[in-house]
Design a protein around this motif. Structure first.
Motif, PDB file in Angstrom:
ATOM      1  N   ARG B 236       0.832  -1.191   0.000  1.00 31.71           N
ATOM      2  CA  ARG B 236       0.000   0.000   0.000  1.00 31.71           C
ATOM      3  C   ARG B 236       0.862   1.234   0.000  1.00 31.71           C
ATOM      4  O   ARG B 236       1.961   1.231   0.550  1.00 31.71           O
ATOM      5  CB  ARG B 236      -0.915  -0.010   1.208  1.00 31.71           C
ATOM      6  CG  ARG B 236      -2.230  -0.656   0.854  1.00 31.71           C
ATOM      7  CD  ARG B 236      -3.203  -0.744   1.979  1.00 31.71           C
ATOM      8  NE  ARG B 236      -2.746  -0.192   3.232  1.00 31.71           N
ATOM      9  CZ  ARG B 236      -3.345   0.816   3.839  1.00 31.71           C
ATOM     10  NH1 ARG B 236      -4.365   1.415   3.280  1.00 31.71           N
ATOM     11  NH2 ARG B 236      -2.914   1.218   5.009  1.00 31.71           N
ATOM     12  N   PRO B 275       2.759   3.205   4.395  1.00 30.77           N
ATOM     13  CA  PRO B 275       2.134   3.649   5.651  1.00 30.77           C
ATOM     14  C   PRO B 275       2.873   3.176   6.900  1.00 30.77           C
ATOM     15  O   PRO B 275       2.900   3.900   7.896  1.00 30.77           O
ATOM     16  CB  PRO B 275       0.734   3.043   5.581  1.00 30.77           C
ATOM     17  CG  PRO B 275       0.471   2.880   4.132  1.00 30.77           C
ATOM     18  CD  PRO B 275       1.807   2.578   3.501  1.00 30.77           C
ATOM     19  N   GLU B 276       3.496   1.992   6.854  1.00 31.20           N
ATOM     20  CA  GLU B 276       4.142   1.497   8.077  1.00 31.20           C
ATOM     21  C   GLU B 276       5.510   2.135   8.312  1.00 31.20           C
ATOM     22  O   GLU B 276       6.126   1.934   9.346  1.00 31.20           O
ATOM     23  CB  GLU B 276       4.251  -0.031   8.047  1.00 31.20           C
ATOM     24  CG  GLU B 276       5.348  -0.598   7.161  1.00 31.20           C
ATOM     25  CD  GLU B 276       4.988  -0.608   5.692  1.00 31.20           C
ATOM     26  OE1 GLU B 276       3.877  -0.147   5.346  1.00 31.20           O
ATOM     27  OE2 GLU B 276       5.818  -1.055   4.879  1.00 31.20           O
ATOM     28  N   LEU B 304      -3.752  -4.197  13.169  1.00 30.25           N
ATOM     29  CA  LEU B 304      -3.165  -2.931  12.741  1.00 30.25           C
ATOM     30  C   LEU B 304      -4.209  -1.830  12.780  1.00 30.25           C
ATOM     31  O   LEU B 304      -5.411  -2.094  12.720  1.00 30.25           O
ATOM     32  CB  LEU B 304      -2.635  -3.049  11.304  1.00 30.25           C
ATOM     33  CG  LEU B 304      -1.527  -4.076  11.051  1.00 30.25           C
ATOM     34  CD1 LEU B 304      -1.374  -4.329   9.569  1.00 30.25           C
ATOM     35  CD2 LEU B 304      -0.219  -3.578  11.659  1.00 30.25           C
ATOM     36  N   ASP B 306      -4.994   1.916  10.857  1.00 31.66           N
ATOM     37  CA  ASP B 306      -4.647   2.908   9.844  1.00 31.66           C
ATOM     38  C   ASP B 306      -5.118   4.258  10.347  1.00 31.66           C
ATOM     39  O   ASP B 306      -6.310   4.443  10.593  1.00 31.66           O
ATOM     40  CB  ASP B 306      -5.370   2.600   8.521  1.00 31.66           C
ATOM     41  CG  ASP B 306      -4.573   1.652   7.658  1.00 31.66           C
ATOM     42  OD1 ASP B 306      -3.446   1.280   8.059  1.00 31.66           O
ATOM     43  OD2 ASP B 306      -5.074   1.277   6.588  1.00 31.66           O
ATOM     44  N   HIS B 308      -5.467   8.045   9.323  1.00 30.90           N
ATOM     45  CA  HIS B 308      -5.407   9.005   8.227  1.00 30.90           C
ATOM     46  C   HIS B 308      -5.201  10.389   8.828  1.00 30.90           C
ATOM     47  O   HIS B 308      -6.015  10.847   9.616  1.00 30.90           O
ATOM     48  CB  HIS B 308      -6.702   8.970   7.403  1.00 30.90           C
ATOM     49  CG  HIS B 308      -6.952   7.637   6.772  1.00 30.90           C
ATOM     50  ND1 HIS B 308      -6.983   7.450   5.420  1.00 30.90           N
ATOM     51  CD2 HIS B 308      -7.161   6.408   7.324  1.00 30.90           C
ATOM     52  CE1 HIS B 308      -7.212   6.175   5.156  1.00 30.90           C
ATOM     53  NE2 HIS B 308      -7.331   5.525   6.294  1.00 30.90           N
ATOM     54  N   VAL B 318      -1.416   8.336   5.282  1.00 35.68           N
ATOM     55  CA  VAL B 318      -1.917   7.246   6.109  1.00 35.68           C
ATOM     56  C   VAL B 318      -0.739   6.695   6.897  1.00 35.68           C
ATOM     57  O   VAL B 318       0.328   6.430   6.341  1.00 35.68           O
ATOM     58  CB  VAL B 318      -2.532   6.122   5.254  1.00 35.68           C
ATOM     59  CG1 VAL B 318      -3.091   5.020   6.142  1.00 35.68           C
ATOM     60  CG2 VAL B 318      -3.598   6.679   4.328  1.00 35.68           C
ATOM     61  N   GLN B 320       0.382   3.636   9.429  1.00 39.33           N
ATOM     62  CA  GLN B 320      -0.083   2.352   9.945  1.00 39.33           C
ATOM     63  C   GLN B 320       0.670   2.053  11.238  1.00 39.33           C
ATOM     64  O   GLN B 320       1.900   2.090  11.270  1.00 39.33           O
ATOM     65  CB  GLN B 320       0.183   1.266   8.917  1.00 39.33           C
ATOM     66  CG  GLN B 320      -0.503  -0.033   9.257  1.00 39.33           C
ATOM     67  CD  GLN B 320      -0.407  -1.014   8.099  1.00 39.33           C
ATOM     68  OE1 GLN B 320       0.658  -1.489   7.773  1.00 39.33           O
ATOM     69  NE2 GLN B 320      -1.532  -1.281   7.470  1.00 39.33           N
TER      70      GLN B 320
END
Ligand SMILES: Nc1ncnc2c1ncn2[C@@H]1O[C@H](COP(=O)(O)OP(=O)(O)OP(=O)(O)O)[C@@H](O)[C@H]1O
Ligand SMILES: [Mg+2]
Lengths: 290, 353
Positions: B236, B275-276, B304, B306, B308, B318, B320
């Motif tokens: 992602r 994101p991570e 997890l 997320d 935003h 985003v 994570q």
């Protein structure tokens, strides 16, 4: 009330289903079985010229049929023609049906229409057309002679070949449509799986396509064979007066000779022969697909 | 087993090119996965290898053998269909024996090989059943056994797991992979499920619009995607549009000044972030890029979360975070500090179309 509610849900449904079957059952019984029963009874009556029919209980009509070489010849010819027509319909029809079933052409519906189109023209009309085309002074012969390719007209009309070709033309659409619908139901990937496993096209057809198309082959063969055995207009118009098959024979015995008992016997022979041969061919086809 | 080489393989239907210039080398014993969105030409490519689709241009070799003009039945490629395509009128054993019979194998040889193939897929004792008497997962394994029994030079799988339920899919995935490694099968699998692709493949090929976008290992695709499409498709990404106005300097459309590794890209660009790799909370202040934002939305994914975060009118990222229970969980509307290192930035030229 309570009792009605306790009844399993399915029961109501099956009563309805049975109810829906009644009209069809009645129709078959009255429209088919009753005339057959009457016919069977007639075939056991005696015939005296002028008297039409005399009540009796004799197998004389059947004896007459099976001892007279003329009638046996008619029966044999009918079977021969029907077997040839059915085999030809299967051999020509299968590839055609396969192409129709598998094509992704946007004109597929048009192609199917082309196959069905001949059915819109009645047998008699079509056979009359063939007479015009293939007669000794017909279109084909006069063209060929005009071009100097032949000196005497080809004998196409009034031969067994003409009748066979005529019946094939009539029956082919039935075979093709029957086969097409069954082939369409066969997963195309199954054929490809056979190819990828090393089967060339003929081996694939023999081991995979034909066995899976068997119900369609059976239905098509039965349908076209029955139609061929009972053909009337085509043998009369294309075979001419000397070419006798069972269908016309039934009619002439009833209508021209007014011999109802014998006509009934001939009908019964035809019906039985059709039934027996149909069963025989389905057994044979099933066996060969093993 | 053998290697497989595709050289500039192209397929056109009329004016539309559905596969364009695909060149691949699949090594002996390698598990290659073709990954891409629906309609990108994966199946077409696979069917060209199997021999069902004649290529418009290019060539195919299996080992040293050119097979481009060979019909499917001469290619010795084992194909497993999405629909399994078992022969419904044959028993399981007859299905598996079919390929051997076509190779004119001796009867005495066929039987043990059928038994062996069924044992491999753990279906010993199912030989006398008909396909319709098996569950989907079992049918799938019969299809695999049937393809394996012919000892194919290459094994081709077209979305073999897509008709299985989620749990079974995980199982069969590992099974196929184990079998492939045990037998050293040169394998090409098609899928649009990226998790499936990532867990099974030695190498992956990302396709889109009939073209190969990138070939590489899982890490190659994830860490160094060659274009925005791959960055988006594998894993992602969260995206920030902007401009590279000096080497390593990125200004977003919303006015953020960000540092990224200096690269070849200049002018209009898109920054892609995993994101991570983003940090939320006080720790973020130590990172190359950090700023304040407000939490717009939190989605709870089980293990997890997320988060935003809206950075300004135009930019949103985003983040994570693991749902460990003891970490700080932001709520909608919270003002938070967000940050990421320059190394986490992937910058691509803006795709204009
Ligand atoms: N016989 C054909 N004639 C015309 N176009 C075709 C034909 N076969 C496939 N296509 C087109 O080629 C493109 C690629 O199809 P393909 O089946 O290879 O996609 P795919 O990547 O396998 O997609 P999916 O993940 O949905 O299975 C599609 O746009 C499809 O419409
Ligand atoms: Mg596909």
């Amino acid at each position: 009330m309570a009792i009605a509610r306790d009844r399993p849900a399915g029961e109501q449904g099956s009563f309805t289903a049975a109810g829906l079957l009644v009209p069809a059952t009645l129709f078959v019984a009255i429209g088919l079985l009753v005339p057959i029963a009457i016919l069977l009874r007639y075939s056991l009556n005696a015939f005296e010229p002028g008297k039409l029919m005399v009540d009796a209980f004799t197998i004389a009509n059947y004896v007459k049929f099976f001892t007279d070489p003329f009638y046996l010849q008619v029966l044999w010819r009918t079977i021969r023609v029907s077997v040839a027509c059915t085999a030809a319909c299967l051999i020509f029809g299968f590839p055609l049906a396969y192409v129709l079933a598998r094509t992704r052409s946007p004109y597929k519906n048009l192609l199917v229409m082309l196959v069905v189109l001949p059915l819109f023209v009645g047998n008699a009309v079509r056979a009359a057309g063939w007479m015009v085309a293939f007669g000794s002074k017909g279109f084909v012969n006069s063209t060929l002679m005009g071009m100097g390719m032949i000196s005497t007209p080809l004998e196409i009309m009034y031969t067994e070949t003409a009748v066979v070709i005529g019946i094939i033309a009539v029956n082919l659409p039935f075979m093709v449509l029957t086969l097409q619908s069954v082939i369409e139901g066969i997963d195309r990937n199954v054929e490809e799986a056979a190819f990828s496993l090393g089967a060339p096209p003929m081996a694939m057809a023999r081991r995979v396509l034909f066995p899976l198309a068997l119900p369609g082959i059976l239905a098509g063969v039965i349908l076209t064979f029955i139609l061929a055995m009972n053909a009337y207009a085509t043998p009369v118009l294309l075979g001419g007066p000397k070419f006798q098959t069972m269908g016309p024979l039934v009619f002439s015995t009833f209508a021209q000779q007014n011999n109802w008992p014998f006509g009934a016997a001939v009908s019964f022979v035809l019906m039985t022969a059709t039934l027996v041969l149909t069963l025989l061919s389905s057994l044979l086809i099933r066996r060969s697909a093993r | 087993m053998a290697s497989l080489t595709l050289d500039r393989l192209t397929k056109r239907y009329g004016d539309t090119t559905v596969v364009r210039d695909v060149s691949l080398d699949v090594r002996d014993g390698e598990f290659l996965v073709l990954l891409g969105p629906s309609g990108c030409g994966k199946t077409t490519t696979l069917r060209m290898i199997a021999g069902f689709v004649p290529p418009s241009e290019g060539s195919i070799r299996i080992g040293e053998r050119p097979v481009t003009d060979l019909p499917p039945w001469k290619r010795n490629a084992g194909l497993v269909f999405q629909s399994y395509a078992l022969f419904p009128h044959m028993t399981v054993a007859e299905n598996v024996a079919f390929g051997l019979e076509m190779r004119k194998a001796e009867k005495a040889e066929i039987e043990p090989r059928v038994r062996e193939a069924l044992r491999l897929v753990r279906l010993d004792g199912y030989g006398d059943r008909y396909p319709r008497q098996l569950s989907g997962g079992q049918q799938q394994r019969v299809a695999l056994a049937r393809a394996l029994a012919i000892r194919p030079d290459v094994l081709l799988l077209d979305e073999p797991l897509s008709n299985l339920d989620a749990k079974l899919r995980l199982e069969v995935r590992l099974e196929i992979r184990a079998l492939q490694q045990q037998l050293g099968l040169t394998t090409v699998m098609v899928t649009h499920d990226q998790e499936e692709a990532l867990t099974m493949a030695d190498r992956l090929v990302v396709m889109s619009d009939g073209e190969v976008r990138q070939i590489g290992s899982q890490a190659d695709l994830y860490e160094t995607p060659t274009d925005l499409f791959v960055a988006n498709f594998v894993g992602r990404s969260t995206m920030i549009a902007g401009t590279i106005y000096a080497p390593g300097a990125f200004r977003s459309e919303g006015g953020l000044e960000l540092t990224c590794p200096p690269g070849p890209v200049t002018g209009l660009a898109t920054m892609s972030l995993r994101p991570e790799r983003l940090t939320i909370g006080p720790d973020a202040a130590r990172l190359d890029n950090h700023m304040r934002g407000s939490v717009a939305f939190v989605s709870y994914l089980g293990g997890l979360l997320d988060v935003h975060v809206r950075l300004n009118d135009r930019d949103q990222v985003v983040v994570q975070i693991p749902n460990r229970g003891d970490v700080f969980v932001p709520a909608i509307g919270d003002q938070v500090e967000v940050g990421w290192p320059a190394a986490a930035c992937l910058v691509f030229p803006r795709e204009t179309n």
